[in-house]
Design a protein around this motif. Structure first.
Motif, short mmCIF file in Angstrom:
data_model
loop_
_atom_site.label_atom_id
_atom_site.label_comp_id
_atom_site.label_asym_id
_atom_site.label_seq_id
_atom_site.Cartn_x
_atom_site.Cartn_y
_atom_site.Cartn_z
N GLY A 44 0.78 -1.22 0.00
CA GLY A 44 0.00 0.00 0.00
C GLY A 44 0.82 1.27 0.00
O GLY A 44 0.29 2.37 0.19
N GLU A 45 2.12 1.14 -0.26
CA GLU A 45 3.00 2.30 -0.29
C GLU A 45 3.15 2.80 -1.72
O GLU A 45 3.24 2.01 -2.66
CB GLU A 45 4.38 1.93 0.26
N PRO A 46 3.17 4.13 -1.90
CA PRO A 46 3.32 4.65 -3.27
C PRO A 46 4.70 4.38 -3.85
O PRO A 46 5.71 4.44 -3.15
CB PRO A 46 3.08 6.16 -3.09
N VAL A 47 4.74 4.08 -5.14
CA VAL A 47 5.99 3.84 -5.86
C VAL A 47 6.52 5.19 -6.36
O VAL A 47 5.77 6.01 -6.88
CB VAL A 47 5.76 2.88 -7.04
N SER A 48 7.80 5.41 -6.19
CA SER A 48 8.43 6.65 -6.66
C SER A 48 8.87 6.51 -8.11
O SER A 48 9.18 5.41 -8.58
CB SER A 48 9.64 7.01 -5.79
N ALA A 49 8.93 7.65 -8.81
CA ALA A 49 9.30 7.63 -10.22
C ALA A 49 9.92 8.96 -10.62
O ALA A 49 9.72 9.98 -9.96
CB ALA A 49 8.08 7.34 -11.09
N GLY A 50 10.69 8.92 -11.71
CA GLY A 50 11.25 10.13 -12.29
C GLY A 50 10.30 10.65 -13.36
O GLY A 50 10.42 10.30 -14.53
N MET A 51 9.37 11.48 -12.95
CA MET A 51 8.29 11.94 -13.83
C MET A 51 8.62 13.30 -14.45
O MET A 51 9.06 14.22 -13.76
CB MET A 51 6.99 12.04 -13.04
N VAL A 52 8.41 13.42 -15.75
CA VAL A 52 8.60 14.69 -16.44
C VAL A 52 7.36 15.56 -16.22
O VAL A 52 6.24 15.12 -16.45
CB VAL A 52 8.82 14.47 -17.95
N VAL A 53 7.58 16.78 -15.78
CA VAL A 53 6.50 17.76 -15.63
C VAL A 53 6.72 18.83 -16.69
O VAL A 53 7.65 19.63 -16.59
CB VAL A 53 6.50 18.38 -14.22
N LEU A 54 5.89 18.85 -17.70
CA LEU A 54 6.06 19.75 -18.83
C LEU A 54 5.58 21.17 -18.51
O LEU A 54 4.77 21.37 -17.60
CB LEU A 54 5.29 19.22 -20.04
N ASP A 55 6.08 22.12 -19.28
CA ASP A 55 5.63 23.51 -19.13
C ASP A 55 4.18 23.67 -19.54
O ASP A 55 3.46 24.50 -19.02
CB ASP A 55 6.51 24.45 -19.96
N VAL A 56 3.75 22.86 -20.51
CA VAL A 56 2.37 22.94 -20.98
C VAL A 56 1.46 22.19 -20.02
O VAL A 56 1.91 21.39 -19.19
CB VAL A 56 2.25 22.33 -22.40
N ASP A 57 0.17 22.45 -20.12
CA ASP A 57 -0.80 21.76 -19.29
C ASP A 57 -0.94 20.33 -19.82
O ASP A 57 -1.53 20.10 -20.87
CB ASP A 57 -2.15 22.49 -19.34
N ASP A 58 -0.35 19.38 -19.09
CA ASP A 58 -0.36 17.99 -19.58
C ASP A 58 -1.38 17.13 -18.86
O ASP A 58 -1.36 15.91 -18.98
CB ASP A 58 1.03 17.38 -19.45
N ALA A 59 -2.27 17.76 -18.12
CA ALA A 59 -3.26 16.98 -17.37
C ALA A 59 -4.18 16.20 -18.30
O ALA A 59 -4.66 15.11 -17.96
CB ALA A 59 -4.08 17.90 -16.47
N HIS A 60 -4.44 16.76 -19.50
CA HIS A 60 -5.35 16.12 -20.44
C HIS A 60 -4.63 15.20 -21.41
O HIS A 60 -5.27 14.53 -22.23
CB HIS A 60 -6.09 17.19 -21.24
N LEU A 61 -3.30 15.13 -21.35
CA LEU A 61 -2.54 14.33 -22.29
C LEU A 61 -2.53 12.86 -21.89
O LEU A 61 -2.32 12.52 -20.73
CB LEU A 61 -1.09 14.83 -22.37
N GLY A 62 -2.74 11.98 -22.87
CA GLY A 62 -2.58 10.56 -22.62
C GLY A 62 -1.11 10.20 -22.62
O GLY A 62 -0.27 11.02 -23.01
N PRO A 63 -0.75 8.99 -22.18
CA PRO A 63 0.66 8.59 -22.13
C PRO A 63 1.38 8.75 -23.46
O PRO A 63 2.52 9.22 -23.51
CB PRO A 63 0.59 7.13 -21.70
#
Length: 361
Positions: A44-63
């Motif tokens: 039940g522990e969250p897995v950590s990752a190296g996630m890219v956070v883009l300058d654009v709004d990527d909330a609506h983007l699929g993988p």
């Protein structure tokens, strides 16, 4: 081809930087940006990752959409300031995830190629090709570039990959491959895009390097002919793949390393740095150690991409080359000759010898 390949430009999008100079400045300082994801392990522990956070709004983007945006951003950076290039005459060698990768999007290559063309509003040469070998993809593409440079003065090699989709994370976790609270010998999933522009050695006379976000007099006055060159490659096949039953003897990586080192007069003794795509995963760490001891390079300095980025798959080999490019031009490369080492889940093993300095015909 007898001439080495010149690395002319780079571009990168990673979890520690949205361009190459920022990325490699962070990696030089051994920084990371690992964050907890919504994916939970068996405890039940969250897995950590190296996630890219883009300058654009990527909330609506699929993988897959996000990978297209990352790839286009890396390619734009790589070609920045070169408006005279006729992109329609430049082959694109696209590096992507292995075909057997769990959770791999359907029609990955076609979607990325079409999305990149639409984002850049351009079409690359008909000699463009795709290399779906995960970590080793970039070295396979460089190998093809030696032949392509006979008919094309410039070649663009670009790669993008992401382990951060739910199907991939679930499958990898079930195989005890993801680093988590219930598995301390797995890899940290990551995502990244990288692009490199390569050409004949004489191309460095008219394509100035770009390795800083701040253009300085030092860049424009750099010694002509000083650049990073790929001088040797080694590619091999490993039958003892991860998850298989064959014992891990590192034969494939050893063979690839020895083939690449044949380009150097002193072979292993001339190598002063290794850049590796290996993660903290137990299988690959053991394979890397065995192969390095056999090749007499284990005593040299070691830089690992995964310490800052996690596992970046098909972008890893290009990131290794780009890190060498940045460190050479910025003056902190500890040796003039270095060795890049990559391994893919399907068994491909690859090595590249890179040399930084002045080209002499």
């Amino acid at each position: 081809m007898t001439l080495p390949i010149a690395i002319l430009r780079t571009g990168a999008v990673t979890s520690v930087g949205l361009n190459a100079p920022s990325t490699f400045a962070a990696m030089r300082a051994r920084l990371n940006n690992f964050e907890e994801t919504a994916f939970l392990d068996s405890k039940g522990e969250p897995v950590s990752a190296g996630m890219v956070v883009l300058d654009v709004d990527d909330a609506h983007l699929g993988p897959l959409d996000k990978q297209v945006v990352m790839l286009a951003q890396a390619v734009r950076e790589c070609l920045q300031g070169l408006p005279e290039l006729d992109i329609s005459k430049i082959p694109l060698l696209l590096c992507v995830a292995e075909v057997t990768r769990p959770g791999r999007p359907a029609n990955l290559e076609q979607s990325l190629s079409a999305g990149l063309g639409q984002a850049l509003q351009c079409q690359f040469s008909a000699q463009s090709a795709t290399y779906a070998y995960g970590q080793s993809s970039g070295i396979f593409a460089l190998n093809a570039a030696f032949e392509l440079l006979k008919t094309h003065p410039l070649i663009l090699i670009a790669g993008v990959d992401s382990y951060l989709n739910i199907a991939t994370l679930k499958a990898m976790h079930e195989k005890n491959r993801i680093f988590a609270s219930d598995n301390q010998i797995g890899f940290i999933p990551g995502e990244a895009a990288c692009a490199i522009l390569v050409g004949h050695p004489d191309s460095i006379q008219h394509i100035l390097p770009r390795y800083s976000n701040v253009q300085t007099e030092a860049q424009s006055s750099q010694t002509p002919g000083t650049s990073l060159f790929c001088t040797g490659l080694g590619i091999a096949r490993e039958t003892a793949v991860i998850g298989g039953t064959a014992p891990n003897k590192a034969k494939g990586l050893s063979d690839a390393t020895k083939a690449a080192l044949n380009a150097l007069p002193g072979k292993a003794s001339d190598i002063g740095l290794r850049i590796s795509g290996q993660s903290s995963e137990d299988f690959y760490a053991k394979e890397f150690a065995i192969a390095n001891s056999r090749s007499n390079v284990s005593a040299t300095s070691l830089w690992t991409l995964a310490d800052s980025l996690g596992e970046t798959g098909a972008a890893a080999s290009l990131l290794a080359i780009s890190w060498a490019y940045a460190s050479g031009h910025k003056g902190y490369l500890p040796a003039s000759n270095l060795l890049c080492l990559l391994a893919s889940d399907e068994g491909e093993r690859a090595a590249a010898v890179l040399s930084f300095g002045q080209y002499q015909a």
